[in-house]
Design a protein around this motif. Structure first.
Motif, short mmCIF file in Angstrom:
data_model
loop_
_atom_site.label_atom_id
_atom_site.label_comp_id
_atom_site.label_asym_id
_atom_site.label_seq_id
_atom_site.Cartn_x
_atom_site.Cartn_y
_atom_site.Cartn_z
N PRO A 201 0.81 -1.23 0.00
CA PRO A 201 0.00 0.00 0.00
C PRO A 201 0.84 1.27 0.00
CG PRO A 201 -0.85 -1.58 1.60
CD PRO A 201 0.47 -2.10 1.14
N TYR A 202 1.98 1.25 0.66
CA TYR A 202 2.86 2.41 0.70
C TYR A 202 3.55 2.60 -0.66
CZ TYR A 202 2.16 1.89 5.70
OH TYR A 202 1.59 1.78 6.95
N ALA A 203 3.95 1.48 -1.28
CA ALA A 203 4.58 1.56 -2.59
C ALA A 203 3.60 2.12 -3.62
CB ALA A 203 5.08 0.18 -3.02
N LYS A 204 2.34 1.69 -3.55
CA LYS A 204 1.34 2.19 -4.48
C LYS A 204 1.00 3.65 -4.22
CE LYS A 204 -0.96 -2.17 -5.63
NZ LYS A 204 -2.22 -2.94 -5.56
N ALA B 248 3.97 6.29 -8.02
CA ALA B 248 4.08 5.04 -7.25
C ALA B 248 5.48 4.47 -7.40
CB ALA B 248 3.04 4.04 -7.74
N ALA B 249 5.85 3.61 -6.47
CA ALA B 249 7.16 2.98 -6.54
C ALA B 249 7.23 2.03 -7.73
CB ALA B 249 7.44 2.20 -5.26
N GLY B 250 8.39 1.98 -8.36
CA GLY B 250 8.60 1.09 -9.48
C GLY B 250 9.18 -0.24 -9.06
N ASN B 251 9.61 -1.02 -10.03
CA ASN B 251 10.19 -2.34 -9.80
C ASN B 251 11.47 -2.45 -10.62
OD1 ASN B 251 10.84 -5.02 -9.46
ND2 ASN B 251 8.89 -5.83 -10.22
N THR B 252 12.53 -1.91 -10.09
CA THR B 252 13.80 -1.85 -10.81
C THR B 252 14.28 -3.23 -11.25
OG1 THR B 252 14.45 0.14 -9.61
CG2 THR B 252 16.20 -1.10 -10.67
N ILE B 253 14.27 -4.19 -10.32
CA ILE B 253 14.81 -5.51 -10.63
C ILE B 253 13.91 -6.24 -11.62
CG2 ILE B 253 15.72 -7.65 -9.67
CD1 ILE B 253 17.07 -5.09 -8.64
N GLY B 254 12.60 -6.21 -11.37
CA GLY B 254 11.68 -6.95 -12.21
C GLY B 254 11.57 -6.44 -13.63
N THR B 255 11.73 -5.13 -13.81
CA THR B 255 11.57 -4.53 -15.14
C THR B 255 12.90 -4.16 -15.78
OG1 THR B 255 11.38 -2.28 -14.25
CG2 THR B 255 9.35 -3.58 -14.44
N ASN B 256 14.01 -4.39 -15.04
CA ASN B 256 15.33 -3.97 -15.51
C ASN B 256 15.33 -2.48 -15.84
OD1 ASN B 256 18.08 -4.63 -16.09
ND2 ASN B 256 17.62 -4.51 -18.27
N GLY B 257 14.63 -1.72 -15.00
CA GLY B 257 14.45 -0.30 -15.27
C GLY B 257 15.35 0.57 -14.43
N VAL B 258 16.40 1.08 -15.02
CA VAL B 258 17.34 1.94 -14.30
C VAL B 258 16.63 3.18 -13.76
CG1 VAL B 258 19.45 3.31 -14.50
CG2 VAL B 258 19.27 1.11 -15.68
N GLU B 259 15.64 3.66 -14.49
CA GLU B 259 14.94 4.88 -14.11
C GLU B 259 13.65 4.60 -13.34
OE1 GLU B 259 16.40 7.69 -14.49
OE2 GLU B 259 18.06 6.85 -15.65
N ALA B 260 13.44 3.37 -12.88
CA ALA B 260 12.22 3.05 -12.14
C ALA B 260 12.09 3.94 -10.91
CB ALA B 260 12.24 1.58 -11.72
N GLU B 261 10.88 4.39 -10.65
CA GLU B 261 10.64 5.31 -9.55
C GLU B 261 10.95 4.66 -8.21
OE1 GLU B 261 10.12 8.99 -8.44
OE2 GLU B 261 9.62 8.42 -10.50
N ALA B 262 11.59 5.41 -7.33
CA ALA B 262 11.96 4.92 -6.00
C ALA B 262 11.69 6.02 -4.98
CB ALA B 262 13.41 4.48 -5.95
N PRO B 263 10.42 6.23 -4.60
CA PRO B 263 10.11 7.28 -3.63
C PRO B 263 10.68 6.97 -2.25
CG PRO B 263 8.19 5.91 -4.04
CD PRO B 263 9.23 5.48 -5.02
N ALA C 72 8.41 9.44 2.84
CA ALA C 72 7.46 10.28 2.11
C ALA C 72 6.25 9.49 1.61
CB ALA C 72 8.14 10.95 0.92
N CYS C 73 6.33 8.17 1.64
CA CYS C 73 5.22 7.32 1.20
C CYS C 73 4.30 7.06 2.39
CB CYS C 73 5.74 6.00 0.64
SG CYS C 73 6.76 6.18 -0.82
N LYS C 74 3.07 7.56 2.32
CA LYS C 74 2.18 7.49 3.48
C LYS C 74 0.86 6.82 3.13
CE LYS C 74 4.02 11.57 5.86
NZ LYS C 74 3.69 12.87 6.49
N GLY D 137 -2.64 7.01 5.08
CA GLY D 137 -3.16 7.81 6.18
C GLY D 137 -2.09 8.77 6.64
N ASP D 138 -1.85 8.80 7.92
CA ASP D 138 -0.83 9.69 8.46
C ASP D 138 0.48 8.96 8.77
OD1 ASP D 138 -2.57 11.86 8.41
OD2 ASP D 138 -3.38 11.38 10.39
N VAL D 139 0.56 7.69 8.39
CA VAL D 139 1.73 6.88 8.74
C VAL D 139 2.58 6.65 7.50
CG1 VAL D 139 2.53 4.68 9.68
CG2 VAL D 139 0.45 5.75 10.58
N SER D 140 3.85 6.97 7.61
CA SER D 140 4.77 6.74 6.49
C SER D 140 5.27 5.29 6.53
CB SER D 140 5.96 7.69 6.57
OG SER D 140 6.82 7.34 7.63
N ALA D 141 5.82 4.86 5.41
CA ALA D 141 6.39 3.51 5.36
C ALA D 141 7.53 3.37 6.37
CB ALA D 141 6.91 3.22 3.95
N LEU D 142 8.32 4.41 6.53
CA LEU D 142 9.40 4.37 7.51
C LEU D 142 8.85 4.20 8.92
CD1 LEU D 142 12.35 4.62 8.34
CD2 LEU D 142 12.09 7.12 8.27
#
Length: 291
Positions: free
Chosen positions: A34-37, A47-62, A66-68, A70-75
């Motif tokens: 849910p946090y990645a989405k 949304a977060a990408g999948n660098t390994i699965g897509t071999n995407g160097v530019e895949a998004e990595a938030p 900062a990924c929340k 509700g009021d709770v971040s992934a961290l």
């Protein structure tokens, strides 16, 4: 005392042992979905990408903080589960500007940032401290395994990342390096599984286990980025001895691995049937010495 020398063409004993695992801790990070989405700032973009699965160097990595949802971040969610972080920073100009270099993927983690932080003092290396692990018997030898891969630069060159496990029991600190892996330049991203033995090292519910770059690489300002997934802490035990001994009066039949009977087997792996017992056996000439 007599010494008896026997030359045999088959092993007169077949032992089949099953290896069992006792898992004390396991993490696949699927709960982070849910946090990645949600992506950066919880606004769904990006949304977060999948660098390994897509071999995407530019895949998004938030960033994880900062990924929340509700009021709770992934961290914060990770911290609630008992995870912690250790950091090393470049303090040249700004000791208070500590950047948390932890990022989300679908659904795994990315650590560290490039070393080009000498002018602003931002942090560039981070380590993951596992939650307290209970239930490990005293004196039990344990292993830590995880899937990992370094980050690839735009040029196609992988970061020369090397990882280790740090085991802390109070003031007793031990560093155990993970096996060194290499990825060929311009190759696709690929998960590799590291297995680190902590044999002889105390691990209990008071032990602090940290996964990070090796001590030699910990303060380097060169790129030391890495992805991690599927962490496991476990022990291995031989669970059973299925068969010891063969009825020497019963005829022996040999079959190759395709199930075809072989009258005169040469060196190799065969299915051996003797009486009502069947086992896989390496056929080779052996010598027994009995005192």
């Amino acid at each position: 005392m007599k010494k008896l020398l026997l030359s045999l063409s088959i092993a007169a004993m077949s032992i089949s042992a099953a290896q069992a695992e006792t898992v004390y801790f396991q993490e696949d990070f699927e709960w982070l979905e849910p946090y990645a989405k949600a992506g950066k700032n919880g606004n769904g973009k990006p949304a977060a990408g999948n660098t390994i699965g897509t071999n995407g160097v530019e895949a998004e990595a938030p960033k994880a903080d900062a990924c929340k949802v509700g009021d709770v971040s992934a961290l914060e969610a990770m911290q609630q589960k008992g995870y912690d972080l250790v950091s090393v920073y470049n303090f040249l100009n700004n000791k208070n500007n500590k950047d948390i270099a932890l990022y989300l993927q679908q659904n795994y983690l990315k650590f560290n940032k490039t070393g080009k932080t000498t002018s602003n003092g931002k942090g560039f290396q981070l380590g993951l401290v596992l939650p307290s692990i209970e239930g490990i018997p005293e004196g039990k030898d344990v292993f830590v395994s995880f899937d990992w891969c370094p980050m690839k630069q735009g040029s196609g060159v992988f970061d020369k990342t090397e990882l280790c496990i740090i085991v802390e029991n109070g003031t007793d600190v031990k560093y155990v390096n993970a096996p060194v892996e290499t990825w060929a330049d311009d190759a696709d991203y690929e998960w590799k599984t590291a297995v680190v033995s902590l044999a002889g090292i105390t691990v209990n519910d008071n032990t602090k286990l940290t996964i990070r770059t090796t001590e030699a690489n910990w303060e380097l300002t060169t790129a030391q980025r890495w992805f991690i997934d599927n962490i496991k802490v476990y022990s291995e035990d031989a669970s059973s001895i299925d068969e010891i001994g063969i009825d020497m009066d019963a005829p022996v039949e040999y079959y190759n691995m395709l199930g075809v009977r072989v009258e005169n087997p040469g060196n190799g792996l065969y299915i051996v049937k003797q009486g009502n017992k069947t086992a896989k056996e390496i056929y080779r000439e052996i010598i027994y010495l009995t005192l």
